[in-house]
Design a protein around this motif. Structure first.
Motif: not given
Ligand code: ATP
Ligand code: PAF
Length: 292
Positions: A8-14, A31-36
């Motif tokens: 299982f691989v989580p998805s990611h929103i930047t 570079k930046g920031a996001g949530i899985t």
């Protein structure tokens, strides 16, 4: 030896990012920031005696668009000099998420393969090496820049520098209690068309670099969402329709913005309740890829 593995691989929103070019793909990225997210991709890979066939499905259906998975397999076979003439490889990616909508599904496809195929071939591969293969596939297809490292480690990820998981450095905003992620997709965006466009690159980098420093100085979920919203406006990537959805979500959550890069609105909340119709609701994933 096992002939089948799943991961299982989580998805990611930047939320926001800055493009860092480099002729060396291992040093190129963002570079930046996001949530899985707990909603992600389950990849099942099988190897059988055969004649060198490679079958790649998404939700058990043949998917000709899936360039990222084919590229990942090719990188693995070339890197480890594998002659697959005596095998057939069957890969299936299972996901409820829309592809091409800003959920980092292309990175999750690539990671699903790099964490299963080498092991099935008896190749001893480290966590970061598997990530490096997926990063190379993403960069070569321009389907992503920083999703791979984020999905590997999970959480609310701040990418302090660019590059493959071997080179990249991340930090995390602590998640002290479950946080829901409410998303609404109204269309797709081809990542390649944006990150390769010089005008978009200029707007993205002008805004992304400043916002990253502001988040580092005040690393909180609410500040992440505020800065993400500013990025969506500054880069002019946001559409009128997405802005309307974000305004509704903003009223009922900890903050809302546009998922980079897709026609998707996302919001963080301590509750799954929303007035938006047909949302995909999940939680922030805090574990990343659990690799045994
Ligand atoms: N319908 C599809 N089926 C399978 N793979 C797809 C499909 N659409 C896109 N892809 C693969 O994903 C890659 C890029 O998709 P894209 O990066 O835009 O989506 P994403 O990874 O979900 O979102 P993002 O990277 O913007 O967060 C494509 O190059 C292709 O390899
Ligand atoms: C380019 C991008 C926004 C596409 O999802 C992502 O890969 C990132 O944050 O680098």
């Amino acid at each position: 030896m096992k002939n089948e593995l799943s991961v299982f691989v989580p998805s990611h929103i930047t939320g926001f990012f800055e493009i860092i070019q480099n002729s060396n793909p291992l040093l190129k990225g963002s570079k930046g920031a996001g949530i899985t997210l707990d909603e992600g991709v389950v990849t099942n890979t099988k190897i059988k005696d055969g004649n060198g066939n490679i079958i790649i499905n998404v939700n058990n259906k043949e998917d000709s668009l899936n360039t990222i998975s084919k590229k990942t397999v090719k990188i693995i076979l070339d890197r480890y000099n594998v002659n697959i003439q005596d095998y057939d490889i069957y890969i299936n990616h299972d996901s409820k998420l829309p592809i091409g909508a800003g959920f980092g599904t292309s990175a999750a496809f690539a990671l699903g393969i790099s964490f299963t195929l080498p092991k099935l071939m008896g190749i001893n591969i480290s966590f970061k090496e598997a990530g490096e293969i997926a990063h190379l596939a993403e960069i070569s297809q321009s389907s992503g820049l920083g999703d791979v490292i984020s999905e590997m480690f999970g959480g609310c990820v701040i990418r302090l520098n660019e590059g493959s998981p071997v080179k990249g450095i991340i930090d995390k905003i602590p998640i002290t209690k479950p946080i829901y992620v409410i998303t609404k997709t109204i269309g797709l965006l081809e990542t390649k068309d944006i990150i390769e466009n010089p005008i978009h690159q200029k707007h993205i980098n002008q805004s992304g670099s400043i916002l990253l420093n502001r988040l580092i100085n005040n690393p909180s979920i609410s500040n992440f969402m505020k800065l993400s919203r500013k990025f969506a406006n500054d880069t002019q990537l946001i559409s009128k329709e997405i802005a309307e959805i974000i305004n509704i979500l903003d009223e009922e959550t900890l903050g809302a913005s546009m998922a980079m890069l897709g026609n998707t609105a996302f919001a963080l909340s301590y509750s799954p309740d929303t007035t938006i119709d047909n949302p995909i609701i999940t939680k922030i994933n805090t574990k990343g890829i659990e690799y045994k």
